[in-house]
Write an enzyme that holds these catalytic residues in place. Structure first.
Site, PDB file in Angstrom:
ATOM      1  N   LYS A 171      -0.826 -10.079   3.668  1.00  0.00           N
ATOM      2  CA  LYS A 171      -0.171  -8.882   4.040  1.00  0.00           C
ATOM      3  C   LYS A 171      -1.006  -8.092   4.706  1.00  0.00           C
ATOM      4  CE  LYS A 171       3.429  -5.743   3.738  1.00  0.00           C
ATOM      5  NZ  LYS A 171       2.999  -4.889   4.597  1.00  0.00           N
ATOM      6  N   ASP A 214       0.544  -0.930  -0.077  1.00  0.00           N
ATOM      7  CA  ASP A 214       0.352   0.125  -0.232  1.00  0.00           C
ATOM      8  C   ASP A 214       0.609   1.331   0.077  1.00  0.00           C
ATOM      9  OD1 ASP A 214       1.137   0.073   3.088  1.00  0.00           O
ATOM     10  OD2 ASP A 214      -1.713  -0.126   3.303  1.00  0.00           O
ATOM     11  N   SER A 215       2.209   0.903   0.206  1.00  0.00           N
ATOM     12  CA  SER A 215       2.908   1.747  -0.643  1.00  0.00           C
ATOM     13  C   SER A 215       3.303   2.834  -1.612  1.00  0.00           C
ATOM     14  CB  SER A 215       4.856   1.726  -0.455  1.00  0.00           C
ATOM     15  OG  SER A 215       4.944   0.419  -0.418  1.00  0.00           O
ATOM     16  N   GLU A 256      -0.420  -5.544   8.895  1.00  0.00           N
ATOM     17  CA  GLU A 256      -0.302  -4.259  10.099  1.00  0.00           C
ATOM     18  C   GLU A 256      -1.054  -5.247  10.946  1.00  0.00           C
ATOM     19  OE1 GLU A 256       0.389  -0.463   8.602  1.00  0.00           O
ATOM     20  OE2 GLU A 256       1.779  -1.231   6.909  1.00  0.00           O
ATOM     21  N   ASP A 259      -1.278  -6.043  -0.339  1.00  0.00           N
ATOM     22  CA  ASP A 259      -0.833  -5.837   1.167  1.00  0.00           C
ATOM     23  C   ASP A 259      -2.830  -5.684   1.397  1.00  0.00           C
ATOM     24  OD1 ASP A 259       1.178  -4.658   3.057  1.00  0.00           O
ATOM     25  OD2 ASP A 259       1.373  -3.098   1.908  1.00  0.00           O
ATOM     26  N   GLU A 289       9.840  -3.675   9.968  1.00  0.00           N
ATOM     27  CA  GLU A 289      10.246  -2.388   9.448  1.00  0.00           C
ATOM     28  C   GLU A 289      10.679  -1.698  10.524  1.00  0.00           C
ATOM     29  OE1 GLU A 289       8.252   1.437   6.938  1.00  0.00           O
ATOM     30  OE2 GLU A 289       7.194  -1.026   7.517  1.00  0.00           O
TER      31      GLU A 289
END
Length: 289
Positions: A117, A48-49, A119, A87, A186
């Protein structure tokens, strides 16, 4: 080039056991995915970056599930023989489990991802377990979690004191127990990342987490300095200044157009004999000159 064989989560665990590092790179479209696959990366992350580096947002928070599906599908077309992780964006897996599973289904069925993925730590372990039970591999992500940047005090290194180090260790172990096949670490201190890597049987993939993770991931645009302006990051090694090359090339194009140096005669196509006469008549045959 011989056809590449995609990794799977069993092979990744075996690579960890044998001490073979995993290479992971982000990609957000067909050409970048194609190039990443040709370069031999083990895994592609459709992160999602993309909100920051492709869509022009100042964070990942505005990225939607529609954005992720669209970009994941493009990446899948470009990297047919590479393991692709997509993501789950902000607030798409924190509501009901039915809603979370719908979003996962979209990334897998419409986006053609091989895994998702997520978070977070202890608070998402129940959801991770349910998604894994549904047959979807999950990659965890702890340390600096950009989706939570407003609650963790900004973009800062994690695991600098004993209490924070223990929190990260507890989260990593809980995610492993919940069924995650690996965990991204990260902006985690090198010592803590190494300790977590030793404790887990699943691979750790570091970004700004030092030298001792089982693999590394970087953003495509950081590796290539493909941005304007480009902001240097301590944990990134850039391998080419593609942004500078592009800027210079485009400047040359503009200059050529302004000076009528492009297009030249060799860039043009000629018509059959008599075409101008048919357009203008014999009297206007030389009008163009």
């Amino acid at each position: 080039m011989a056809e590449k064989q995609a990794l799977n989560i069993v092979k990744m665990k075996k690579m960890k056991a044998e001490g073979v590092p995993l290479s992971m790179l982000t990609a957000y479209d067909y050409p970048s995915a194609r190039l990443a696959e040709e370069a031999g990366v083990d895994m592609i992350l459709v992160g999602d970056s993309l909100g920051n580096v492709v869509l022009g947002y100042d964070s990942t928070l505005p990225v939607t599930i529609d954005d992720m599906v669209y970009h994941t599908r493009a990446v899948a077309r470009g990297a047919e023989h590479t393991f692709i992780v997509a993501d789950l964006p902000f607030m798409t897996y924190h509501g009901s489990i039915d809603e979370s599973l719908r979003n996962v289904r979209r990334l897998m069925q419409e986006g053609h991802a091989h895994a998702v993925k997520m978070e977070g730590g202890l608070e998402i372990c129940g959801t991770v377990s349910t998604i894994v039970s549904a047959g979807v591999p999950v990659l965890g992500h702890i340390g600096l979690t950009p989706q939570s940047v407003n609650t963790i005090g900004g973009y800062r290194v994690q695991g600098k004191d004993a209490r924070d180090a223990q929190r990260l260790m507890d989260e990593a172990k809980a995610l492993e127990k919940a069924g995650a096949f690996g965990i991204v670490l990260e902006l985690v201190t090198e010592e803590v990342a190494e300790a977590i890597t030793r404790e887990l049987s699943i691979p750790t993939i570091g970004i700004g987490a030092g030298r001792y993770c089982d693999g590394q991931v970087l953003v495509y645009h950081d590796v290539l300095k493909y941005a304007s302006p480009y902001r240097e990051k301590r944990f990134v090694k850039t391998y080419a200044d593609v942004g500078g090359i592009i800027r210079e090339a485009l400047g040359e194009y503009v200059k050529d157009v302004k000076q009528r140096a492009f297009p030249a005669a060799n860039h043009a196509f000629g018509a059959d004999e008599g075409v101008l006469e048919s357009l203008y008549g014999a009297a206007g045959k030389g009008a163009r000159s």
